[in-house]
Design a protein around this motif. Structure first.
Motif, mmCIF file in Angstrom:
data_model
loop_
_atom_site.group_PDB
_atom_site.id
_atom_site.type_symbol
_atom_site.label_atom_id
_atom_site.label_comp_id
_atom_site.label_asym_id
_atom_site.label_seq_id
_atom_site.Cartn_x
_atom_site.Cartn_y
_atom_site.Cartn_z
ATOM 1 N N LYS A 1 0.848 -1.190 0.000
ATOM 2 C CA LYS A 1 0.000 0.000 0.000
ATOM 3 C C LYS A 1 0.888 1.245 0.000
ATOM 4 C CE LYS A 1 -3.815 -2.394 0.351
ATOM 5 N NZ LYS A 1 -4.770 -2.460 -0.777
ATOM 6 N N HIS A 2 0.459 2.285 -0.730
ATOM 7 C CA HIS A 2 1.296 3.478 -0.879
ATOM 8 C C HIS A 2 1.666 4.079 0.465
ATOM 9 C CE1 HIS A 2 -0.361 4.125 -5.218
ATOM 10 N NE2 HIS A 2 0.430 3.082 -5.107
ATOM 11 N N GLU A 3 0.684 4.193 1.364
ATOM 12 C CA GLU A 3 0.952 4.822 2.658
ATOM 13 C C GLU A 3 1.985 4.028 3.459
ATOM 14 O OE1 GLU A 3 -1.922 3.886 1.522
ATOM 15 O OE2 GLU A 3 -3.106 5.711 1.179
ATOM 16 N N GLU A 4 1.851 2.706 3.424
ATOM 17 C CA GLU A 4 2.771 1.869 4.186
ATOM 18 C C GLU A 4 4.179 1.923 3.594
ATOM 19 O OE1 GLU A 4 2.212 0.520 6.955
ATOM 20 O OE2 GLU A 4 0.042 0.694 7.080
ATOM 21 N N ILE A 5 4.272 1.969 2.267
ATOM 22 C CA ILE A 5 5.584 2.055 1.615
ATOM 23 C C ILE A 5 6.273 3.364 1.991
ATOM 24 C CG2 ILE A 5 6.747 2.284 -0.621
ATOM 25 C CD1 ILE A 5 4.684 0.353 -1.771
ATOM 26 N N GLY A 6 5.502 4.472 1.916
ATOM 27 C CA GLY A 6 6.073 5.771 2.279
ATOM 28 C C GLY A 6 6.520 5.821 3.722
ATOM 29 N N ARG A 7 5.706 5.281 4.621
ATOM 30 C CA ARG A 7 6.056 5.275 6.040
ATOM 31 C C ARG A 7 7.284 4.412 6.300
ATOM 32 N NH1 ARG A 7 1.585 3.472 7.689
ATOM 33 N NH2 ARG A 7 0.559 5.509 7.813
ATOM 34 N N PHE A 8 7.357 3.287 5.611
ATOM 35 C CA PHE A 8 8.491 2.379 5.785
ATOM 36 C C PHE A 8 9.788 3.036 5.328
ATOM 37 C CE2 PHE A 8 11.229 -1.025 4.081
ATOM 38 C CZ PHE A 8 11.332 -1.850 5.186
ATOM 39 N N GLN B 1 10.437 6.234 5.068
ATOM 40 C CA GLN B 1 10.796 7.361 5.949
ATOM 41 C C GLN B 1 11.341 6.870 7.273
ATOM 42 O OE1 GLN B 1 7.530 9.997 6.733
ATOM 43 N NE2 GLN B 1 8.805 11.542 7.724
ATOM 44 N N THR B 2 10.731 5.848 7.856
ATOM 45 C CA THR B 2 11.144 5.354 9.165
ATOM 46 C C THR B 2 12.527 4.723 9.136
ATOM 47 O OG1 THR B 2 8.831 4.937 9.757
ATOM 48 C CG2 THR B 2 10.517 3.817 11.069
ATOM 49 N N HIS B 3 12.818 4.015 8.038
ATOM 50 C CA HIS B 3 14.071 3.257 7.988
ATOM 51 C C HIS B 3 15.057 3.821 6.973
ATOM 52 C CE1 HIS B 3 12.202 0.266 10.572
ATOM 53 N NE2 HIS B 3 11.146 0.266 9.758
ATOM 54 N N SER B 4 14.812 5.058 6.518
ATOM 55 C CA SER B 4 15.721 5.765 5.599
ATOM 56 C C SER B 4 16.018 4.952 4.341
ATOM 57 C CB SER B 4 17.032 6.122 6.316
ATOM 58 O OG SER B 4 16.785 7.020 7.366
ATOM 59 N N VAL B 5 14.980 4.339 3.800
ATOM 60 C CA VAL B 5 15.143 3.534 2.599
ATOM 61 C C VAL B 5 14.972 4.419 1.370
ATOM 62 C CG1 VAL B 5 14.233 1.579 1.265
ATOM 63 C CG2 VAL B 5 14.284 1.476 3.771
ATOM 64 N N ASN B 6 15.842 4.235 0.398
ATOM 65 C CA ASN B 6 15.763 4.967 -0.856
ATOM 66 C C ASN B 6 14.559 4.442 -1.655
ATOM 67 O OD1 ASN B 6 16.081 6.175 -3.319
ATOM 68 N ND2 ASN B 6 18.191 5.498 -3.641
ATOM 69 N N ILE B 7 13.561 5.296 -1.867
ATOM 70 C CA ILE B 7 12.336 4.885 -2.545
ATOM 71 C C ILE B 7 12.614 4.401 -3.969
ATOM 72 C CG2 ILE B 7 11.832 7.217 -3.341
ATOM 73 C CD1 ILE B 7 9.265 4.540 -2.291
ATOM 74 N N GLY B 8 13.595 5.010 -4.634
ATOM 75 C CA GLY B 8 13.951 4.579 -5.990
ATOM 76 C C GLY B 8 14.467 3.159 -6.008
ATOM 77 N N LEU C 1 13.764 0.877 -3.692
ATOM 78 C CA LEU C 1 12.683 -0.027 -3.307
ATOM 79 C C LEU C 1 11.754 -0.321 -4.478
ATOM 80 C CD1 LEU C 1 11.493 -1.566 -0.911
ATOM 81 C CD2 LEU C 1 10.022 0.395 -0.478
ATOM 82 N N LEU C 2 11.500 0.689 -5.306
ATOM 83 C CA LEU C 2 10.582 0.508 -6.428
ATOM 84 C C LEU C 2 11.238 -0.174 -7.617
ATOM 85 C CD1 LEU C 2 8.694 3.932 -6.400
ATOM 86 C CD2 LEU C 2 7.823 1.729 -5.601
ATOM 87 N N GLU C 3 12.450 0.245 -7.948
ATOM 88 C CA GLU C 3 13.080 -0.217 -9.188
ATOM 89 C C GLU C 3 14.414 -0.923 -8.990
ATOM 90 O OE1 GLU C 3 11.563 -0.088 -11.935
ATOM 91 O OE2 GLU C 3 9.909 1.290 -11.517
ATOM 92 N N GLY C 4 14.910 -0.951 -7.751
ATOM 93 C CA GLY C 4 16.209 -1.551 -7.516
ATOM 94 C C GLY C 4 17.351 -0.697 -8.011
ATOM 95 N N VAL C 5 17.137 0.634 -8.127
ATOM 96 C CA VAL C 5 18.123 1.562 -8.673
ATOM 97 C C VAL C 5 18.668 2.442 -7.540
ATOM 98 C CG1 VAL C 5 18.513 3.471 -10.269
ATOM 99 C CG2 VAL C 5 16.971 1.592 -10.903
ATOM 100 N N GLY C 6 20.000 2.646 -7.524
ATOM 101 C CA GLY C 6 20.614 3.524 -6.552
ATOM 102 C C GLY C 6 20.944 2.810 -5.259
ATOM 103 N N PRO C 7 21.410 3.577 -4.254
ATOM 104 C CA PRO C 7 21.754 2.970 -2.964
ATOM 105 C C PRO C 7 20.505 2.500 -2.227
ATOM 106 C CG PRO C 7 21.876 5.351 -2.825
ATOM 107 C CD PRO C 7 21.645 5.034 -4.267
#
Length: 226
Positions: free
Chosen positions: A194-201, A203-210, A212-218
């Motif tokens: 879910k979008h909200e859970e992904i965003g919260r996750f 932000q909470t754990h300093s995960v690079n959204i790019g 997480l979504l595409e496997g691109v970047g750190p």
């Protein structure tokens, strides 16, 4: 209304009905038409299959009834009387029905699988049916089924891509959990994607959204310095 007017009205209604049927047929999807065509093939296939099963059962019955231990039983005597009146070559008829089914157009992949298994068993060697003819029939079946799909190929491919994308995201979430030593109850909500859970996750754990979504970047963003 006189008879001529009534006849004209009936003809008019008939024309409207024919027009409506043509319009309905024109609006049908290709996959729906293909389903009807496969259904027509299935009817013929079931008849051929029934004949094959009948003669196979008849052959097995005659084999059992001809056993010497049954000769003095009522069933055995009746069988021998019938054989004396006119012997039945049920084996030949079963093989003939089997060959006819092999050459009957297949309605689905299951029928093709049966054809291949039967062909590999070699029953055609006891008949006049050439192996090349059976192989050609199977090849024609495969070509026909490929040309008459009952599912939209584009939709199937799109669904497969979405499933692969979601599965890759879930795997990356599990990688983060393993790195941060997070318990299952923490990542269980975000695994629903879910979008909200992904965003919260993120932000909470300093995960690079790019990543997480595409496997691109750190994997992780730099921790805030202040």
């Amino acid at each position: 209304m006189d008879e001529l007017d009534e006849a004209d009205e009936v003809e008019s209604l008939a024309r409207k009905e024919r027009k409506a049927r043509k319009a309905a047929a024109a609006n049908r999807s290709v996959t729906a038409i293909n389903s009807d065509l496969r259904r027509e093939r299935r009817d013929g296939w079931r008849i051929a299959e029934a004949l094959t099963r009948y003669w196979r059962a008849r052959f097995e019955f005659e084999s059992a009834a001809s056993m010497s231990s049954l000769a003095d039983s009522p069933e055995g005597r009746k069988f021998y009387q019938e054989r004396q009146q006119g012997p039945l070559d049920s084996v030949a008829k079963w093989r003939s029905a089997l060959m006819a089914q092999l050459l009957t157009p297949a309605p689905d992949t299951g029928a093709i699988t049966w054809k291949r298994a039967t062909f590999e068993a070699g029953q055609h060697r006891f008949t006049d049916t050439k192996p090349e003819r059976i192989e050609r029939a199977i090849a024609d079946d495969e070509a026909w089924l490929a040309a008459h799909p009952t599912k939209r190929t584009g939709n199937v491919e799109a669904c497969a891509k979405r499933r692969a994308f979601k599965e890759a995201m879930r795997q990356r979430i599990k990688e983060v959990a393993a790195t941060r030593d997070l318990p299952d109850e923490v990542i269980r909500p975000v695994l629903k994607l879910k979008h909200e859970e992904i965003g919260r996750f993120c932000q909470t754990h300093s995960v690079n959204i790019g990543w997480l979504l595409e496997g691109v970047g750190p994997i992780f963003k730099p921790w805030p310095t202040s």
